[in-house]
Scaffold this motif. Sequence first.
Motif, mmCIF file in Angstrom:
data_model
loop_
_atom_site.group_PDB
_atom_site.id
_atom_site.type_symbol
_atom_site.label_atom_id
_atom_site.label_comp_id
_atom_site.label_asym_id
_atom_site.label_seq_id
_atom_site.Cartn_x
_atom_site.Cartn_y
_atom_site.Cartn_z
ATOM 1 N N GLY A 113 0.806 -1.207 0.000
ATOM 2 C CA GLY A 113 0.000 0.000 0.000
ATOM 3 C C GLY A 113 0.841 1.259 0.000
ATOM 4 N N PHE A 114 0.161 2.398 0.059
ATOM 5 C CA PHE A 114 0.835 3.687 0.097
ATOM 6 C C PHE A 114 1.456 3.946 1.463
ATOM 7 N N ASP A 115 2.515 4.742 1.461
ATOM 8 C CA ASP A 115 3.106 5.305 2.668
ATOM 9 C C ASP A 115 2.422 6.656 2.872
ATOM 10 N N ALA A 145 -0.477 0.285 8.745
ATOM 11 C CA ALA A 145 -0.234 1.617 8.178
ATOM 12 C C ALA A 145 -0.399 2.697 9.238
ATOM 13 N N GLN A 146 0.364 3.766 9.067
ATOM 14 C CA GLN A 146 0.314 4.908 9.968
ATOM 15 C C GLN A 146 -0.064 6.160 9.171
ATOM 16 N N GLY A 147 -0.470 7.202 9.879
ATOM 17 C CA GLY A 147 -0.655 8.500 9.249
ATOM 18 C C GLY A 147 -1.992 8.702 8.569
ATOM 19 N N PHE A 148 -3.041 8.142 9.134
ATOM 20 C CA PHE A 148 -4.355 8.286 8.512
ATOM 21 C C PHE A 148 -4.813 9.745 8.479
ATOM 22 N N GLU A 149 -4.279 10.553 9.370
ATOM 23 C CA GLU A 149 -4.647 11.973 9.358
ATOM 24 C C GLU A 149 -4.197 12.645 8.059
ATOM 25 N N GLY A 155 -8.547 14.746 1.541
ATOM 26 C CA GLY A 155 -9.885 14.462 1.033
ATOM 27 C C GLY A 155 -10.206 13.007 0.781
ATOM 28 N N VAL A 156 -9.324 12.106 1.175
ATOM 29 C CA VAL A 156 -9.598 10.673 1.041
ATOM 30 C C VAL A 156 -10.732 10.291 1.988
ATOM 31 N N GLU A 157 -11.628 9.412 1.540
ATOM 32 C CA GLU A 157 -12.777 9.020 2.346
ATOM 33 C C GLU A 157 -12.677 7.598 2.896
ATOM 34 N N ARG A 158 -11.897 6.752 2.210
ATOM 35 C CA ARG A 158 -11.762 5.372 2.648
ATOM 36 C C ARG A 158 -10.331 4.885 2.463
ATOM 37 N N VAL A 159 -10.002 3.829 3.168
ATOM 38 C CA VAL A 159 -8.791 3.070 2.883
ATOM 39 C C VAL A 159 -9.187 1.613 2.662
ATOM 40 N N GLU A 160 -8.407 0.931 1.833
ATOM 41 C CA GLU A 160 -8.601 -0.510 1.637
ATOM 42 C C GLU A 160 -7.398 -1.237 2.218
ATOM 43 N N ILE A 161 -7.641 -2.037 3.227
ATOM 44 C CA ILE A 161 -6.553 -2.775 3.870
ATOM 45 C C ILE A 161 -6.142 -3.953 2.991
ATOM 46 N N TYR A 162 -4.862 -4.052 2.722
ATOM 47 C CA TYR A 162 -4.292 -5.164 1.956
ATOM 48 C C TYR A 162 -4.312 -6.414 2.828
ATOM 49 N N THR A 163 -5.130 -7.392 2.440
ATOM 50 C CA THR A 163 -5.342 -8.573 3.282
ATOM 51 C C THR A 163 -4.540 -9.786 2.831
ATOM 52 N N GLY A 164 -3.606 -9.603 1.910
ATOM 53 C CA GLY A 164 -2.786 -10.726 1.461
ATOM 54 C C GLY A 164 -2.031 -11.417 2.584
ATOM 55 N N PRO A 165 -1.332 -10.682 3.462
ATOM 56 C CA PRO A 165 -0.619 -11.344 4.560
ATOM 57 C C PRO A 165 -1.553 -12.099 5.507
ATOM 58 N N GLU A 177 -1.905 -13.129 14.548
ATOM 59 C CA GLU A 177 -1.101 -11.900 14.552
ATOM 60 C C GLU A 177 -1.496 -10.982 13.407
ATOM 61 N N GLN A 178 -1.661 -11.548 12.213
ATOM 62 C CA GLN A 178 -2.028 -10.719 11.059
ATOM 63 C C GLN A 178 -3.444 -10.172 11.188
ATOM 64 N N LEU A 179 -4.340 -10.970 11.733
ATOM 65 C CA LEU A 179 -5.707 -10.492 11.928
ATOM 66 C C LEU A 179 -5.724 -9.342 12.926
ATOM 67 N N ALA A 180 -4.975 -9.477 14.014
ATOM 68 C CA ALA A 180 -4.915 -8.414 15.019
ATOM 69 C C ALA A 180 -4.355 -7.129 14.417
ATOM 70 N N LEU A 181 -3.393 -7.268 13.521
ATOM 71 C CA LEU A 181 -2.816 -6.095 12.870
ATOM 72 C C LEU A 181 -3.855 -5.404 11.984
ATOM 73 N N CYS A 182 -4.642 -6.193 11.250
ATOM 74 C CA CYS A 182 -5.700 -5.621 10.421
ATOM 75 C C CYS A 182 -6.771 -4.952 11.282
ATOM 76 N N VAL A 183 -7.133 -5.595 12.381
ATOM 77 C CA VAL A 183 -8.144 -5.040 13.281
ATOM 78 C C VAL A 183 -7.683 -3.701 13.838
ATOM 79 N N ASP A 184 -6.424 -3.636 14.269
ATOM 80 C CA ASP A 184 -5.890 -2.393 14.819
ATOM 81 C C ASP A 184 -5.836 -1.303 13.752
#
Length: 247
Positions: A113-115, A145-149, A155-165, A177-184
């Motif tokens: 994903g994006f930084d 990912a960090q920096g959602f602010e 003007g971004v309205e959504r993010v799509e979490i990369y669920t491959g891992p 561990e990966q699920l907890a990371l996605c949840v957080d």
Amino acid sequence: MTLLSVNLNKIAVLRNSRGGDEPDMSRAAITCIEAGCGGITVHPRPDMRHVRPDDVRTLAALLRGRVEYNIEGNPFAPARGAYPGLIALAREVRPTQVTLVPDSDGQITSDHGFDLANDTDQLRPLVAELRDLGCRVSLFVDPGAQGFEHAIAIGVERVEIYTGPYAQAFEEGDAGEQLALCVDTARRAQQAGLAVNAGHDLSQANLGTFRVAIPGLAEVSIGHALIGEALYEGLSTTVRKYLQILR
């Protein structure tokens, strides 16, 4: 209920492998819609190895007023041959949502994903143009990912979490561990004011666990596994099984 958007890229791959028009992209889209899906996703790339610009245009006319239309792609990839570029396609067809993904020609599929801290200055004018076109904008982000602010600020309205891992860990039998990371990640994005989508290698096997773990999940985009499973059980049946999981 979480919206199911069916990615039709693999239908295009099968068609392109033989030439001609079969299997037909429009018929596949209609089949998915009649089975109850809430959206159709395509990811055109400059090398046109699956979905092509004319597919994007044809589907836009077919889907308008029926279901959501999500176009994914790299906004920085230049026009090439018949491929006019992602933003140019969005200007033409005005999809419901544009999901910006930092992929390249050399990738078999999107894998990062994006930084947000470093990429948003470049993304700012593109997000503004897409918003002016009436498109909802989502950014593809990694788990953790960090920096959602920064995304909110442009003007971004959504993010799509990369669920491959997560999907890989699930297949290996230890997805905790990966699920907890996605949840957080989802929790922090939602707290910042973003809606959360998810996609990549989600399947009937792993989707239910993921969906239960993330309250308020807005959308999942599923293609590779869904089309593969449909080879055995049919496209309508498979779409309905995904919808049952999401309920």
